[in-house]
Design a protein around this motif. Structure first.
Motif, PDB file in Angstrom:
ATOM      1  N   ASP A  16      43.828 -96.055  52.384  1.00  0.00           N
ATOM      2  CA  ASP A  16      44.496 -97.317  52.041  1.00  0.00           C
ATOM      3  C   ASP A  16      43.592 -98.243  51.235  1.00  0.00           C
ATOM      4  O   ASP A  16      44.037 -98.909  50.311  1.00  0.00           O
ATOM      5  CB  ASP A  16      44.976 -98.037  53.308  1.00  0.00           C
ATOM      6  N   ARG A  17      42.322 -98.263  51.605  1.00  0.00           N
ATOM      7  CA  ARG A  17      41.377 -99.125  50.890  1.00  0.00           C
ATOM      8  C   ARG A  17      41.161 -98.630  49.456  1.00  0.00           C
ATOM      9  O   ARG A  17      41.206 -99.414  48.508  1.00  0.00           O
ATOM     10  CB  ARG A  17      40.043 -99.179  51.620  1.00  0.00           C
ATOM     11  N   ILE A  18      40.932 -97.339  49.277  1.00  0.00           N
ATOM     12  CA  ILE A  18      40.643 -96.788  47.951  1.00  0.00           C
ATOM     13  C   ILE A  18      41.903 -96.695  47.100  1.00  0.00           C
ATOM     14  O   ILE A  18      41.895 -97.055  45.924  1.00  0.00           O
ATOM     15  CB  ILE A  18      39.977 -95.397  48.074  1.00  0.00           C
ATOM     16  N   LEU A  19      42.979 -96.207  47.700  1.00  0.00           N
ATOM     17  CA  LEU A  19      44.198 -95.955  46.932  1.00  0.00           C
ATOM     18  C   LEU A  19      45.170 -97.123  46.946  1.00  0.00           C
ATOM     19  O   LEU A  19      46.203 -97.074  46.302  1.00  0.00           O
ATOM     20  CB  LEU A  19      44.881 -94.680  47.452  1.00  0.00           C
ATOM     21  N   ARG A  20      44.868 -98.161  47.706  1.00  0.00           N
ATOM     22  CA  ARG A  20      45.667 -99.391  47.772  1.00  0.00           C
ATOM     23  C   ARG A  20      47.101 -99.139  48.249  1.00  0.00           C
ATOM     24  O   ARG A  20      48.056 -99.630  47.670  1.00  0.00           O
ATOM     25  CB  ARG A  20      45.682-100.084  46.416  1.00  0.00           C
ATOM     26  N   GLY A  21      47.226 -98.371  49.310  1.00  0.00           N
ATOM     27  CA  GLY A  21      48.538 -98.170  49.933  1.00  0.00           C
ATOM     28  C   GLY A  21      49.431 -97.244  49.140  1.00  0.00           C
ATOM     29  O   GLY A  21      48.980 -96.313  48.499  1.00  0.00           O
ATOM     30  N   GLY A  22      50.727 -97.514  49.203  1.00  0.00           N
ATOM     31  CA  GLY A  22      51.703 -96.657  48.535  1.00  0.00           C
ATOM     32  C   GLY A  22      52.145 -95.535  49.449  1.00  0.00           C
ATOM     33  O   GLY A  22      51.737 -95.439  50.609  1.00  0.00           O
ATOM     34  N   THR A  23      52.988 -94.669  48.902  1.00  0.00           N
ATOM     35  CA  THR A  23      53.465 -93.524  49.673  1.00  0.00           C
ATOM     36  C   THR A  23      52.815 -92.258  49.160  1.00  0.00           C
ATOM     37  O   THR A  23      52.508 -92.133  47.962  1.00  0.00           O
ATOM     38  CB  THR A  23      55.000 -93.399  49.551  1.00  0.00           C
ATOM     39  N   GLU A  24      52.619 -91.346  50.071  1.00  0.00           N
ATOM     40  CA  GLU A  24      51.976 -90.069  49.751  1.00  0.00           C
ATOM     41  C   GLU A  24      52.826 -89.313  48.721  1.00  0.00           C
ATOM     42  O   GLU A  24      53.999 -89.057  48.947  1.00  0.00           O
ATOM     43  CB  GLU A  24      51.847 -89.253  51.042  1.00  0.00           C
TER      44      GLU A  24
END
Length: 131
Positions: A16-24
């Motif tokens: 979540d920190r690196i990819l800033r959330g969202g859906t897989e």
């Protein structure tokens, strides 16, 4: 909390920190993005090897200035492509997770321009060299 649950929770926080959330995204797209990243890394390693080879083995063929210029250009390209490939992977992964348009591949024009510069130096060398 079980060990597997702690690992998943920790992975999710980092993700979540690196990819800033969202859906897989679909795993096929994530794996394709990873393969592209690895292709950029291979290209970077080839440029690195080329820069080292020019400096190490072309002393008899090139003048010291030309040899150093070509070697440094290849090594700088390797540095930019290797470092830029991570940010390219990250930005594409974020775009897929947030269902936004994919970013432009800015490292492709850098590679093309750098390769063209090396080619210009080599053509000038070949034309200036006595037959």
């Amino acid at each position: 909390m079980a060990q597997a649950e702690q690992s998943t929770t920790k992975r999710n926080r980092i993700s979540d920190r690196i990819l800033r959330g969202g859906t897989e995204p679909d795993p096929r797209f994530t794996l394709a993005n990873e393969r592209t990243f690895l292709a950029w890394i291979r290209t970077s390693l080839a440029l690195l090897a080329g820069g080292v080879a020019v400096e190490a083995f072309m002393a008899d063929l090139f003048s010291p200035e030309l040899r150093k210029t070509v070697a440094v250009l290849l090594l700088l390209l390797a540095l930019v492509i290797g470092g830029g490939s991570f940010f390219r992977w990250l930005n594409v992964e974020r775009s897929m997770r947030h269902k936004t348009p994919l970013p432009l591949p800015w490292i492709a024009p850098i590679l093309a321009t750098g390769a063209a510069l090396v080619a210009v130096f080599m053509v000038a060398f070949v034309l200036a060299r006595p037959a």
